[in-house]
Design a protein around this motif. Structure first.
Motif, mmCIF file in Angstrom:
data_model
loop_
_atom_site.group_PDB
_atom_site.id
_atom_site.type_symbol
_atom_site.label_atom_id
_atom_site.label_comp_id
_atom_site.label_asym_id
_atom_site.label_seq_id
_atom_site.Cartn_x
_atom_site.Cartn_y
_atom_site.Cartn_z
ATOM 1 N N SER A 247 7.030 -7.767 15.483
ATOM 2 C CA SER A 247 7.331 -6.530 14.751
ATOM 3 C C SER A 247 7.986 -5.500 15.667
ATOM 4 O O SER A 247 8.932 -4.805 15.269
ATOM 5 C CB SER A 247 6.045 -5.951 14.152
ATOM 6 O OG SER A 247 5.479 -6.843 13.218
ATOM 7 N N GLN A 284 0.411 4.565 1.838
ATOM 8 C CA GLN A 284 0.650 3.189 2.284
ATOM 9 C C GLN A 284 1.098 3.152 3.746
ATOM 10 O O GLN A 284 0.637 2.305 4.523
ATOM 11 C CB GLN A 284 1.705 2.531 1.397
ATOM 12 C CG GLN A 284 1.249 2.280 -0.033
ATOM 13 C CD GLN A 284 2.391 1.843 -0.927
ATOM 14 O OE1 GLN A 284 3.491 1.555 -0.462
ATOM 15 N NE2 GLN A 284 2.132 1.808 -2.240
ATOM 16 N N CYS A 285 2.006 4.065 4.130
ATOM 17 C CA CYS A 285 2.482 4.116 5.523
ATOM 18 C C CYS A 285 1.326 4.382 6.478
ATOM 19 O O CYS A 285 1.183 3.713 7.515
ATOM 20 C CB CYS A 285 3.544 5.201 5.681
ATOM 21 S SG CYS A 285 5.145 4.800 4.984
ATOM 22 N N LYS A 288 -1.049 1.322 6.750
ATOM 23 C CA LYS A 288 -0.506 0.250 7.591
ATOM 24 C C LYS A 288 -0.652 0.589 9.069
ATOM 25 O O LYS A 288 -1.063 -0.252 9.878
ATOM 26 C CB LYS A 288 0.969 0.022 7.261
ATOM 27 C CG LYS A 288 1.213 -0.668 5.935
ATOM 28 C CD LYS A 288 2.707 -0.845 5.697
ATOM 29 C CE LYS A 288 2.972 -1.504 4.347
ATOM 30 N NZ LYS A 288 4.435 -1.647 4.079
ATOM 31 N N CYS A 289 -0.309 1.821 9.423
ATOM 32 C CA CYS A 289 -0.418 2.229 10.823
ATOM 33 C C CYS A 289 -1.880 2.241 11.273
ATOM 34 O O CYS A 289 -2.198 1.871 12.412
ATOM 35 C CB CYS A 289 0.199 3.611 11.019
ATOM 36 S SG CYS A 289 1.996 3.657 10.790
ATOM 37 N N ASN A 291 -4.262 0.319 10.152
ATOM 38 C CA ASN A 291 -4.687 -1.074 10.328
ATOM 39 C C ASN A 291 -4.197 -1.646 11.653
ATOM 40 O O ASN A 291 -4.852 -2.524 12.240
ATOM 41 C CB ASN A 291 -4.178 -1.932 9.176
ATOM 42 C CG ASN A 291 -4.854 -1.588 7.859
ATOM 43 O OD1 ASN A 291 -5.985 -1.075 7.843
ATOM 44 N ND2 ASN A 291 -4.175 -1.848 6.750
ATOM 45 N N ASN A 292 -3.032 -1.171 12.120
ATOM 46 C CA ASN A 292 -2.482 -1.658 13.389
ATOM 47 C C ASN A 292 -3.036 -0.906 14.597
ATOM 48 O O ASN A 292 -2.729 -1.267 15.735
ATOM 49 C CB ASN A 292 -0.956 -1.527 13.387
ATOM 50 C CG ASN A 292 -0.302 -2.430 12.363
ATOM 51 O OD1 ASN A 292 -0.827 -3.498 12.042
ATOM 52 N ND2 ASN A 292 0.839 -2.004 11.837
ATOM 53 N N GLU A 319 10.347 6.175 4.039
ATOM 54 C CA GLU A 319 9.286 5.369 4.647
ATOM 55 C C GLU A 319 9.526 5.191 6.145
ATOM 56 O O GLU A 319 8.589 5.261 6.947
ATOM 57 C CB GLU A 319 9.215 4.001 3.968
ATOM 58 C CG GLU A 319 8.088 3.120 4.491
ATOM 59 C CD GLU A 319 8.014 1.783 3.775
ATOM 60 O OE1 GLU A 319 7.104 0.994 4.097
ATOM 61 O OE2 GLU A 319 8.866 1.526 2.897
ATOM 62 N N ARG A 323 6.809 6.512 8.846
ATOM 63 C CA ARG A 323 6.219 5.482 9.714
ATOM 64 C C ARG A 323 6.513 5.764 11.179
ATOM 65 O O ARG A 323 5.636 5.625 12.040
ATOM 66 C CB ARG A 323 6.757 4.103 9.317
ATOM 67 C CG ARG A 323 6.307 2.970 10.238
ATOM 68 C CD ARG A 323 6.667 1.612 9.659
ATOM 69 N NE ARG A 323 8.085 1.489 9.363
ATOM 70 C CZ ARG A 323 9.012 1.176 10.263
ATOM 71 N NH1 ARG A 323 8.676 0.993 11.523
ATOM 72 N NH2 ARG A 323 10.278 1.053 9.901
#
Length: 425
Positions: A247, A284-285, A288-289, A291-292, A319, A323
């Motif tokens: 990624s 959502q952004c 995701k961040c 979770n990472n 987005e 992000r």
């Protein structure tokens, strides 16, 4: 008989003498007339030459005035006995420029010259008066009637001298060169910007190999090890590391492609307008961040008073910006919190913001933070392209990006776009 002859002879002689006298008188009259005619002719020629000379001078004066009018000059003279300055003509078009009132002395003029230029122009005029130079050409700043300074250029020289040969009158011209100075400043700034861009590009080229090699080495290394690992949990961990570096590598190439298209003004890179819920996108952004996130000392959250904000704009670009703001905050925050939010400004614009409690950014970097290839910390992973792409994307959406930061306290980055984004496009 003799008496008769003598009488006849006397009569003849007397007649000849009278004729001679008349002849001589006639010749004198003729000479006088000829002399008068010649004198009249000479006088006429002299008068014609004088009239022609006067006409020539008058014509030159007209030409001279037309020239100074076309050049937008002011002409003036200084009486060195009284040091009074008088403007003879003033064809400058700018408003509020210096123009002396009656009985204005040079010391009064020097008072409205910019302090940084005052001594220089005084010295140059003094050198002209004392004969150390024949011509003065100077550029300096003078105060306008609105108490602001403007740039002026003068040429002056000695026009008259006294019986001892000392300067008595100085004549000169003045021109407002504010526009010229403005263009000079723009050219200097453009050159500095170009030099800085070249320096940053060189730094980027030397840095990009490292930025690409780091995730690539991780991908190659762990994929080589993976066949030899039998434990499923360990294999899952290795796979997670490979995906993470994959990624990172994709984002580097994505930034490079985006910035190259922006610089080339790629017409195929058009906006993909669609209607979507901005609140849901930001949630959502952030999710995701979060979770990472591998740092347990950081809390990442999204807050908003609004539950749904429908907009028509390019979803992918919005987005990308959100992000990137969150991921940047994660790079520079070791503990504390990262908070994203959505609000409406007083000017009825949508503001998407991300605030962190990280290390902050020194003021020396503020003007360059959105420039291409610029990195605040060369040891932190990244190619120095993300924020430049964010700004270009924001401008294409009819908005802009900005930030506030204080070293040791954190930073806040935000994107502002019009409420009616469709109209902005």
């Amino acid at each position: 008989m003799n008496i008769f002859c003598d009488a006849t002879t006397n009569t003849f002689l007397h007649g000849n003498f009278t004729y001679f006298v008349l002849l001589m008188a006639g010749l004198v009259v003729i000479f006088i007339l000829v002399g008068f005619i010649i004198q009249q002719k000479k006088t006429r020629e002299i008068m014609e030459r004088e009239l022609a000379h006067l006409a020539s001078i008058e014509g030159k004066d007209v030409e001279y005035e037309l020239i100074i009018q076309a050049m937008k000059l002011a002409t003036w003279h200084i009486d060195l006995e009284t040091m009074e300055i008088v403007f003879d003509n003033d064809y400058r078009e700018e408003q509020g420029l210096f123009s002396p009132k009656p009985d204005t002395r040079m010391m009064q003029v020097y008072e409205i010259v910019h302090p940084d230029d005052r001594e220089t122009i005084k010295t140059q005029i003094k050198d002209l008066i004392e004969g150390r130079t024949d011509l003065v050409n100077a550029q300096f700043r003078m105060m306008q009637t609105n108490d602001k300074y403007y740039w002026e250029e003068i040429y002056c020289t000695v026009a008259e001298r006294d019986d001892e040969g000392k300067p008595a009158v100085i004549v000169g011209t003045s021109m407002c060169i504010e526009d010229r100075k403005k263009k000079e400043r723009e050219l200097i700034n453009a050159r500095k910007h170009a030099e800085e861009s070249d320096r940053l590009k060189s730094a980027f080229i030397s840095n990009i190999s490292h930025e690409v090699r780091t995730p690539l080495n991780a991908i190659i290394g762990f994929t080589d090890i993976m066949p030899m690992v039998t434990d499923e949990q360990e294999r899952a961990n290795l796979m997670s590391i490979v995906k993470e570096n994959n990624s990172k590598l994709l984002r580097i190439f994505e930034d490079m492609m985006n910035i190259s298209k922006i610089e080339a003004k790629d017409e195929n890179q058009k906006l993909n307008i669609e209607k979507f819920n901005l609140v849901a996108l930001m949630e959502q952004c952030v999710a995701k961040c979060s979770n990472n996130n591998t740092n347990p000392n950081i809390d990442i959250e999204f807050i908003s008073k609004e539950t749904s904000v429908e907009v028509n704009t390019d979803r992918e670009r919005v987005e990308y910006i959100v992000r990137h703001f969150v991921e940047n905050a994660m790079k520079f925050t070791t503990q504390g919190s990262i908070t994203a939010g959505l609000s409406v400004t007083s000017s009825n614009r949508l503001r998407l913001w991300v605030t962190d409690t990280g290390i902050g950014i020194d003021k020396e970097h503020h003007d360059l933070i959105f420039e291409r290839f610029y990195k605040v910390d060369s040891f932190v992973q990244g190619a120095g392209l993300g924020l430049a792409v964010c700004r270009s994307f924001a401008l294409s959406l009819g908005g802009d990006v900005d930030f506030e930061s204080e070293p040791g306290k954190g930073s806040s980055f935000w994107l502002e776009i019009p409420n009616d984004v469709t109209k902005a496009n």
